[in-house]
Write an enzyme that holds these catalytic residues in place. Structure first.
Site, PDB file in Angstrom:
ATOM      1  N   CYS A  62       0.813  -1.227   0.000  1.00 55.48           N
ATOM      2  CA  CYS A  62       0.000   0.000   0.000  1.00 55.48           C
ATOM      3  C   CYS A  62       0.840   1.267   0.000  1.00 55.48           C
ATOM      4  O   CYS A  62       0.328   2.356  -0.224  1.00 55.48           O
ATOM      5  CB  CYS A  62      -0.938   0.016   1.206  1.00 55.48           C
ATOM      6  SG  CYS A  62      -2.243  -1.186   1.040  1.00 55.48           S
TER       7      CYS A  62
HETATM    8  N1  COA Z   1     -20.372  -9.252   7.068  1.00 55.00           N
HETATM    9  C1  COA Z   1     -20.789  -9.543   8.314  1.00 55.00           C
HETATM   10  N2  COA Z   1     -19.973  -9.852   9.317  1.00 55.00           N
HETATM   11  C2  COA Z   1     -18.660  -9.831   9.051  1.00 55.00           C
HETATM   12  C3  COA Z   1     -18.137  -9.531   7.793  1.00 55.00           C
HETATM   13  C4  COA Z   1     -19.056  -9.243   6.756  1.00 55.00           C
HETATM   14  N3  COA Z   1     -18.642  -8.956   5.508  1.00 55.00           N
HETATM   15  N4  COA Z   1     -16.802  -9.602   7.855  1.00 55.00           N
HETATM   16  C5  COA Z   1     -16.479  -9.942   9.098  1.00 55.00           C
HETATM   17  N5  COA Z   1     -17.602 -10.097   9.833  1.00 55.00           N
HETATM   18  C6  COA Z   1     -17.716 -10.515  11.241  1.00 55.00           C
HETATM   19  C7  COA Z   1     -16.493 -11.297  11.707  1.00 55.00           C
HETATM   20  O1  COA Z   1     -16.590 -12.639  11.290  1.00 55.00           O
HETATM   21  C8  COA Z   1     -16.595 -11.136  13.192  1.00 55.00           C
HETATM   22  O2  COA Z   1     -17.560 -12.022  13.692  1.00 55.00           O
HETATM   23  P1  COA Z   1     -17.346 -12.762  15.093  1.00 55.00           P
HETATM   24  O3  COA Z   1     -17.336 -11.634  16.102  1.00 55.00           O
HETATM   25  O4  COA Z   1     -18.506 -13.649  15.177  1.00 55.00           O
HETATM   26  O5  COA Z   1     -16.013 -13.449  14.976  1.00 55.00           O
HETATM   27  C9  COA Z   1     -17.136  -9.696  13.347  1.00 55.00           C
HETATM   28  O6  COA Z   1     -17.763  -9.379  12.095  1.00 55.00           O
HETATM   29  C10 COA Z   1     -16.077  -8.682  13.652  1.00 55.00           C
HETATM   30  O7  COA Z   1     -14.991  -8.903  12.750  1.00 55.00           O
HETATM   31  P2  COA Z   1     -13.653  -8.083  12.823  1.00 55.00           P
HETATM   32  O8  COA Z   1     -12.697  -8.613  11.795  1.00 55.00           O
HETATM   33  O9  COA Z   1     -13.187  -8.041  14.252  1.00 55.00           O
HETATM   34  O10 COA Z   1     -14.175  -6.638  12.386  1.00 55.00           O
HETATM   35  P3  COA Z   1     -13.441  -5.256  12.464  1.00 55.00           P
HETATM   36  O11 COA Z   1     -14.300  -4.322  13.214  1.00 55.00           O
HETATM   37  O12 COA Z   1     -12.027  -5.376  12.874  1.00 55.00           O
HETATM   38  O13 COA Z   1     -13.453  -4.780  10.934  1.00 55.00           O
HETATM   39  C11 COA Z   1     -11.872  -4.585   9.112  1.00 55.00           C
HETATM   40  C12 COA Z   1     -12.742  -5.525   9.971  1.00 55.00           C
HETATM   41  C13 COA Z   1     -11.073  -5.404   8.121  1.00 55.00           C
HETATM   42  C14 COA Z   1     -12.798  -3.637   8.372  1.00 55.00           C
HETATM   43  C15 COA Z   1     -10.935  -3.756  10.038  1.00 55.00           C
HETATM   44  O14 COA Z   1     -10.303  -4.602  10.986  1.00 55.00           O
HETATM   45  C16 COA Z   1      -9.861  -2.992   9.300  1.00 55.00           C
HETATM   46  O15 COA Z   1     -10.120  -2.269   8.355  1.00 55.00           O
HETATM   47  N6  COA Z   1      -8.616  -3.079   9.784  1.00 55.00           N
HETATM   48  C17 COA Z   1      -7.499  -2.352   9.226  1.00 55.00           C
HETATM   49  C18 COA Z   1      -7.056  -3.096   8.027  1.00 55.00           C
HETATM   50  C19 COA Z   1      -6.057  -2.361   7.185  1.00 55.00           C
HETATM   51  O16 COA Z   1      -5.872  -1.183   7.267  1.00 55.00           O
HETATM   52  N7  COA Z   1      -5.396  -3.110   6.362  1.00 55.00           N
HETATM   53  C20 COA Z   1      -4.479  -2.593   5.453  1.00 55.00           C
HETATM   54  C21 COA Z   1      -4.718  -3.370   4.235  1.00 55.00           C
HETATM   55  S1  COA Z   1      -3.802  -2.765   2.942  1.00 55.00           S
END
Ligand code: COA
Length: 374
Positions: free
Chosen positions: A157
């Site tokens: 990124c």
């Molecule tokens: N629809 C519904 N539920 C979903 C889902 C979807 N598309 N994707 C994940 N969930 C669920 C998970 O399975 C989890 O369920 P559980 O509590 O039963 O295990 C719950 O939602 C929470 O998941 P989590 O991964 O903890 O969510 P989050 O609040 O951390 O959001 C991201 C996920 C990826 C959006 C977030 O962590 C993020 O953006 N992080 C930074 C990533 C980043 O900057 N990466 C750089 C990449 S270049």
């Protein structure tokens, strides 16, 4: 003293197809329900766990993403396929990454008041390069009729900010006179649309930036690069294991096990403090107070992450103009994200205004440029 370098133009290619969260969720829901039906017996006897369906409301709340642009839509939304149709092209055809680079470079050169034959260095920086060689940058160089030299680089990124620093260095040391940095990102091809944790994250786009020495620049709008800063720290929290050694592995892995995966919560927790400190040190080095920065063009992965970084740097929540958001419409376009924010959100700034363009991502890798409008 090393010569002053300026950004003299930027360009953006936005792919023709947009996919809303609802569309994405509908197709994955069909695929998940089918899979659960096909595995009903194993799910009933406890050998397999039923897969959960995705939820559009969760996606927007967790990430701020409402839609994304992609190079090809029908394959992604086909529940039997869940990946874009990107047919193989012949050697005599322009590659997809070169193709999406051309409109971006054209717009950026028009802003800079430069012709393609005046460009003497092209750097393609992207999270995924579609082949090992010949470099996509060299293909673009030939396609536009540029001179000099060109190469590809990958810092995930942060590929845009790392390429920009390479361009700035080439201009300062005199090895180039007119540098174009390109970030063609086809993230839809490295994303696993079958995984509900990931399927919503990414979008495709290509950005271009023209860099020149201030003494040579003719553009009506110029952004002086006051300072660049790059930083890396090894982490396994975001990985893509796709590479040329895969066919030699004894245990064959599914291609979608090899591409993008992350521990999103961990990334969030680890990267926010790193980026906050990075920006504070960067501004400290040029003796600029955060309150005097008119705009933060931040990497576009997660809305809460950007708000938290800006809040920690500013000591208060930023307004929409201070840290503009493009991920609602574009999703995470990897290295292109902060450059899209710069491209779309700078017209209202005036001479003397300061901005920080900052990327962060896999590696971990963080890069930033402090810019001042001339
Ligand atoms: N629809 C519904 N539920 C979903 C889902 C979807 N598309 N994707 C994940 N969930 C669920 C998970 O399975 C989890 O369920 P559980 O509590 O039963 O295990 C719950 O939602 C929470 O998941 P989590 O991964 O903890 O969510 P989050 O609040 O951390 O959001 C991201 C996920 C990826 C959006 C977030 O962590 C993020 O953006 N992080 C930074 C990533 C980043 O900057 N990466 C750089 C990449 S270049």
């Amino acid at each position: 003293m090393s010569p002053s370098v300026v950004i003299t133009g930027s360009g953006l290619f936005t792919p023709p197809h947009s996919i809303s969260n609802d569309e994405l969720v509908a197709s994955l829901t069909v695929a998940v329900n089918r899979w659960n039906d096909e595995h009903a017996a194993e799910i009933a006897d406890g050998t397999l766990q039923a897969r959960a369906v995705p939820d559009a409301e969760f996606i927007e709340k967790a990430s701020g993403i409402k839609s994304r642009y992609v190079m090809e839509k029908s394959g992604i939304l086909d529940p039997d396929r869940l990946r874009p149709h990107l047919p193989t092209r012949g050697e005599d055809e322009l590659s997809l990454m070169a193709e999406m680079s051309l409109p971006a470079i054209e717009e950026a050169l028009a802003q800079a008041g430069r012709r393609a034959d005046e460009v003497d260095c092209i750097i393609v920086g992207a999270s995924n390069i579609q082949r090992a060689y010949p470099a996509v940058a060299v293909e673009v160089q030939q396609a536009i009729g540029a001179g000099g030299w060109a190469y590809d680089m990958n810092v995930a990124c942060s590929s845009a900010t790392f390429s920009m620093q390479a361009g700035v260095d080439a201009l300062r040391n005199g090895s180039a006179n007119c540098v174009v940095v390109l970030n063609p990102e086809i993230t839809s091809a490295h994303n696993n649309f079958a995984l509900r944790d990931h399927h919503f994250i990414f979008g495709d786009a290509c950005t271009a930036v023209v860099l020149e020495r201030a003494d040579d620049a003719v553009a009506p709008e110029q952004w002086e690069v006051l300072r660049t800063r790059l930083e890396t720290k090894f982490s396994n929290s975001i990985r893509n294991d796709f590479g040329f050694l895969n066919p030699c592995e004894d245990a064959e892995r599914d291609p979608f096990e090899l591409v993008f995966r992350q521990r999103g919560q961990q990334v969030f927790k680890e990267v926010v403090p790193m980026v906050t400190r990075h920006i504070e040190e960067q501004l400290g080095a040029v003796q600029i107070a955060a309150a005097d920065v008119r705009r933060f063009w931040l990497h576009q992965a997660n809305l809460k992450m950007n708000q938290l970084i800006a809040k920690q740097v500013l000591g208060r929540l930023p307004d929409q103009m201070e840290a503009p958001v493009i991920l609602d419409r574009y999703a995470n376009t990897s290295s292109a994200g902060s450059v899209i924010a710069f491209h779309l959100h700078r017209d209202d700034l005036v001479a003397g205004d300061l901005g920080v363009l900052c990327s962060f991502g896999a590696g971990y890798s963080i890069g930033s440029l402090v810019l001042r409008k001339r």
